[in-house]
Enzyme design. Sequence first.
Site, PDB file in Angstrom:
ATOM      1  N   TRP A 110      -1.448   9.881   7.657  1.00 37.34           N
ATOM      2  CA  TRP A 110      -0.375   9.253   6.882  1.00 37.34           C
ATOM      3  C   TRP A 110       0.427   8.294   7.761  1.00 37.34           C
ATOM      4  O   TRP A 110       0.750   8.608   8.903  1.00 37.34           O
ATOM      5  CB  TRP A 110       0.544  10.320   6.295  1.00 37.34           C
ATOM      6  CG  TRP A 110       1.718   9.762   5.545  1.00 37.34           C
ATOM      7  CD1 TRP A 110       2.995   9.634   5.993  1.00 37.34           C
ATOM      8  CD2 TRP A 110       1.706   9.237   4.221  1.00 37.34           C
ATOM      9  NE1 TRP A 110       3.781   9.071   5.034  1.00 37.34           N
ATOM     10  CE2 TRP A 110       3.015   8.818   3.926  1.00 37.34           C
ATOM     11  CE3 TRP A 110       0.713   9.093   3.241  1.00 37.34           C
ATOM     12  CZ2 TRP A 110       3.380   8.259   2.689  1.00 37.34           C
ATOM     13  CZ3 TRP A 110       1.070   8.535   2.010  1.00 37.34           C
ATOM     14  CH2 TRP A 110       2.374   8.133   1.748  1.00 37.34           C
ATOM     15  N   LEU A 111       0.760   7.122   7.221  1.00 38.38           N
ATOM     16  CA  LEU A 111       1.620   6.158   7.896  1.00 38.38           C
ATOM     17  C   LEU A 111       2.937   6.070   7.127  1.00 38.38           C
ATOM     18  O   LEU A 111       2.934   5.836   5.911  1.00 38.38           O
ATOM     19  CB  LEU A 111       0.970   4.773   7.934  1.00 38.38           C
ATOM     20  CG  LEU A 111      -0.369   4.638   8.659  1.00 38.38           C
ATOM     21  CD1 LEU A 111      -0.905   3.214   8.503  1.00 38.38           C
ATOM     22  CD2 LEU A 111      -0.239   4.995  10.134  1.00 38.38           C
ATOM     23  N   ASP A 214      -9.457  -8.847   7.497  1.00 40.00           N
ATOM     24  CA  ASP A 214      -8.840  -8.968   6.173  1.00 40.00           C
ATOM     25  C   ASP A 214      -7.334  -8.861   6.325  1.00 40.00           C
ATOM     26  O   ASP A 214      -6.657  -8.094   5.638  1.00 40.00           O
ATOM     27  CB  ASP A 214      -9.371  -7.856   5.254  1.00 40.00           C
ATOM     28  CG  ASP A 214      -9.074  -8.115   3.780  1.00 40.00           C
ATOM     29  OD1 ASP A 214      -8.619  -9.220   3.441  1.00 40.00           O
ATOM     30  OD2 ASP A 214      -9.292  -7.187   2.968  1.00 40.00           O
TER      31      ASP A 214
END
Length: 310
Positions: A110-111, A214
Amino acid sequence: MLAARAPGVAMQQQVMARWLAQQGLELAAMQPVGGGCIHRAWRLELRDGSQRFAKTNRAALLPVLEAEADGLNALRAAAQLEPTEAPLPLIPDPLDLAELEGEAVLLLSWLELGGGSQQGWLELGQGLAGLHRASLASSDGRFGWHQNNFIGSGPQDNSWRGSWAEFFSEQRLGVQLELAAAAGRALPEARALLEQVPHWLAAHEPEACLVHGDLWSGNAGLLIGGGSALFDPAVSRSDREVDLAMARLFGGFPAAFFEGYEQEWPLPAGHRQRVDLYNLYHLLNHANLFGGGYWQQSAASIQALLRQWS
């Protein structure tokens, strides 16, 4: 917990809980999060108070998630290759990948995103430069990647080439223009453009860096409490300028990001002229994936490039 009005979510939470239990993790809650245009995204809250991030999609798109995991692992490995004083961005850890009852699932660390300081963007630029430079320690000088992957959900041909000019012309623009023609959307002057690109890039001999591939503003961010992060890559060994070019597209990154990159590893002469050429790849990809006004943007870009480079 998920809102009761979301159809099918309760069953999905049960499936996720059983999968996590096999890894010794106990799911407490599962909540949808926004931001993606291809996959569904979830915040998983565990009984021990920690969190995970999950992406899900139909099983047929498992290869897209596999390629994402491969790219994240490559970026994480590159960050360990060479010591650098630059504060490197955090890359999420792909923890597991599976097909569960007809759905593909990628589990990630998780960020906690939400920072927004100019210093943070400056450090992200410095960190990207440090990551690019560190990746050269494992480069053999060729452009491409050990496998084809995806740009969004579109195919990305990473066949190895020794020449950057040929790689970008054929494996990037050429593939996208072929997809457009196959869909009945052949663009005016496309052949003329492809004939010219190798000449335009002939004198430009970049090093084969590992690039994110990207890097628009939706695939990077600042962390609450400090630091930055990169995610959702479409990696390859390419000219590092492609990351900096895309960072100017679709709204773009703050000026501090580019200042930070230049402080750490200045770009060579002529890089601003190559921005629109490199970003044509992404315009064409969006046209092939989403249609609409991207076709007009792509056609206009081709015409402008032929004028600017002539």
